[in-house]
Design a protein around this motif. Structure first.
Motif, PDB file in Angstrom:
ATOM      1  N   LEU A 113       0.827  -1.208   0.000  1.00 47.96           N
ATOM      2  CA  LEU A 113       0.000   0.000   0.000  1.00 47.96           C
ATOM      3  C   LEU A 113       0.857   1.252   0.000  1.00 47.96           C
ATOM      4  O   LEU A 113       0.528   2.239  -0.639  1.00 47.96           O
ATOM      5  CB  LEU A 113      -0.952  -0.008   1.196  1.00 47.96           C
ATOM      6  N   ARG A 168       2.062   1.871  -3.526  1.00 54.54           N
ATOM      7  CA  ARG A 168       0.988   2.421  -4.356  1.00 54.54           C
ATOM      8  C   ARG A 168       0.750   3.880  -3.993  1.00 54.54           C
ATOM      9  O   ARG A 168       0.516   4.705  -4.866  1.00 54.54           O
ATOM     10  CB  ARG A 168      -0.284   1.606  -4.181  1.00 54.54           C
ATOM     11  N   ARG A 169       0.783   4.166  -2.730  1.00 57.16           N
ATOM     12  CA  ARG A 169       0.609   5.534  -2.262  1.00 57.16           C
ATOM     13  C   ARG A 169       1.733   6.411  -2.800  1.00 57.16           C
ATOM     14  O   ARG A 169       1.511   7.535  -3.206  1.00 57.16           O
ATOM     15  CB  ARG A 169       0.626   5.503  -0.740  1.00 57.16           C
ATOM     16  N   ASP A 170       2.946   5.837  -2.830  1.00 60.63           N
ATOM     17  CA  ASP A 170       4.092   6.571  -3.358  1.00 60.63           C
ATOM     18  C   ASP A 170       3.939   6.874  -4.840  1.00 60.63           C
ATOM     19  O   ASP A 170       4.491   7.853  -5.329  1.00 60.63           O
ATOM     20  CB  ASP A 170       5.392   5.795  -3.129  1.00 60.63           C
ATOM     21  N   GLN A 171       3.180   6.044  -5.557  1.00 57.77           N
ATOM     22  CA  GLN A 171       2.966   6.290  -6.980  1.00 57.77           C
ATOM     23  C   GLN A 171       2.279   7.631  -7.218  1.00 57.77           C
ATOM     24  O   GLN A 171       2.444   8.229  -8.272  1.00 57.77           O
ATOM     25  CB  GLN A 171       2.134   5.164  -7.603  1.00 57.77           C
ATOM     26  N   ALA A 172       1.520   8.096  -6.267  1.00 60.22           N
ATOM     27  CA  ALA A 172       0.805   9.362  -6.413  1.00 60.22           C
ATOM     28  C   ALA A 172       1.670  10.563  -6.039  1.00 60.22           C
ATOM     29  O   ALA A 172       1.274  11.694  -6.281  1.00 60.22           O
ATOM     30  CB  ALA A 172      -0.459   9.356  -5.561  1.00 60.22           C
ATOM     31  N   HIS A 203      -5.151   7.367  -3.783  1.00 57.67           N
ATOM     32  CA  HIS A 203      -3.767   7.545  -3.329  1.00 57.67           C
ATOM     33  C   HIS A 203      -3.373   9.023  -3.324  1.00 57.67           C
ATOM     34  O   HIS A 203      -2.640   9.469  -2.443  1.00 57.67           O
ATOM     35  CB  HIS A 203      -2.810   6.730  -4.195  1.00 57.67           C
ATOM     36  N   GLU A 206      -4.808  10.449  -0.254  1.00 56.83           N
ATOM     37  CA  GLU A 206      -3.990  10.047   0.897  1.00 56.83           C
ATOM     38  C   GLU A 206      -2.739  10.908   1.001  1.00 56.83           C
ATOM     39  O   GLU A 206      -2.314  11.273   2.108  1.00 56.83           O
ATOM     40  CB  GLU A 206      -3.609   8.571   0.786  1.00 56.83           C
ATOM     41  N   ARG A 207      -2.143  11.246  -0.125  1.00 58.77           N
ATOM     42  CA  ARG A 207      -0.972  12.132  -0.132  1.00 58.77           C
ATOM     43  C   ARG A 207      -1.357  13.505   0.416  1.00 58.77           C
ATOM     44  O   ARG A 207      -0.598  14.131   1.143  1.00 58.77           O
ATOM     45  CB  ARG A 207      -0.401  12.267  -1.540  1.00 58.77           C
TER      46      ARG A 207
END
Length: 185
Positions: free
Chosen positions: A25, A28-32, A88, A91-92
């Motif tokens: 997760l 994936r969050r870092d992808q944003a 995501h 979340e950022r």
């Protein structure tokens, strides 16, 4: 003794699973992150505050980030593949706002309450801008949400409405994969 080792082994296995889920997760969050950073950089551009007369204050900067981020989120809503990136990206936003609140001295006890208010503010703006774009007139939504009820000079409002509308329109031509790389039009 066996029960103790078995319990420890089970606990260790559970800990590894939770760690794996967190890592997945987190990635994936870092992808944003590139997209979020690009949206914030766009919101920090001088023209919003000079030609657009957005107050260069903590509130004004938040409102500008929320406006730009709303345009990106509305773009992500266009395709089913945009749902996860939108989550995501949001979340950022929460992570960033949490950090900003802590930096200005908001304590652990109340930071969650403040984050809730900021999320509600973003959600409200997202809905207002969605409706305004559908109606073809961002002006009233901008006066309420970006200028906090105090209309700026007509030229300033036209500047911001035009810039946000053009940005939103150009976003539609950018594939989600490129957006996630932080490639904003």
């Amino acid at each position: 003794m066996r029960g103790g080792r078995g319990a420890q082994a089970a606990q260790g296995s559970k800990g590894r699973r939770v760690g794996l889920v967190d890592r997945i997760l987190g990635r994936r969050r870092d992808q944003a992150l590139p997209l979020y950073n690009a949206a914030v950089a766009r919101a920090r551009q001088e023209h919003w505050y000079v030609e657009g007369a957005v107050p260069d204050t903590v509130d004004g900067r938040f409102d500008t980030i929320a406006a730009v981020l709303s345009m990106v989120l509305l773009r992500l809503e266009e395709e089913p593949a945009g749902a996860a990136p939108a989550a995501h990206l949001t979340e950022r936003f929460v992570d960033d706002m949490d950090q900003q609140l802590r930096e200005i001295g908001i304590g652990d006890i109340t930071v969650g309450k403040h984050i809730g208010k900021l999320m509600a503010a973003l959600g409200g703006r997202l809905g207002a801008y969605r409706d305004a774009l559908a109606a073809g007139d961002l002006g009233p939504a901008l006066i309420k949400n970006l200028y906090r009820g105090e209309a700026p000079a007509p030229e300033a409002l036209e500047h911001v409405a035009g810039a946000l509308s053009a940005f939103r329109s150009h976003l539609s031509a950018v594939p989600i994969a490129r957006l996630l790389e932080g490639d904003l039009p």
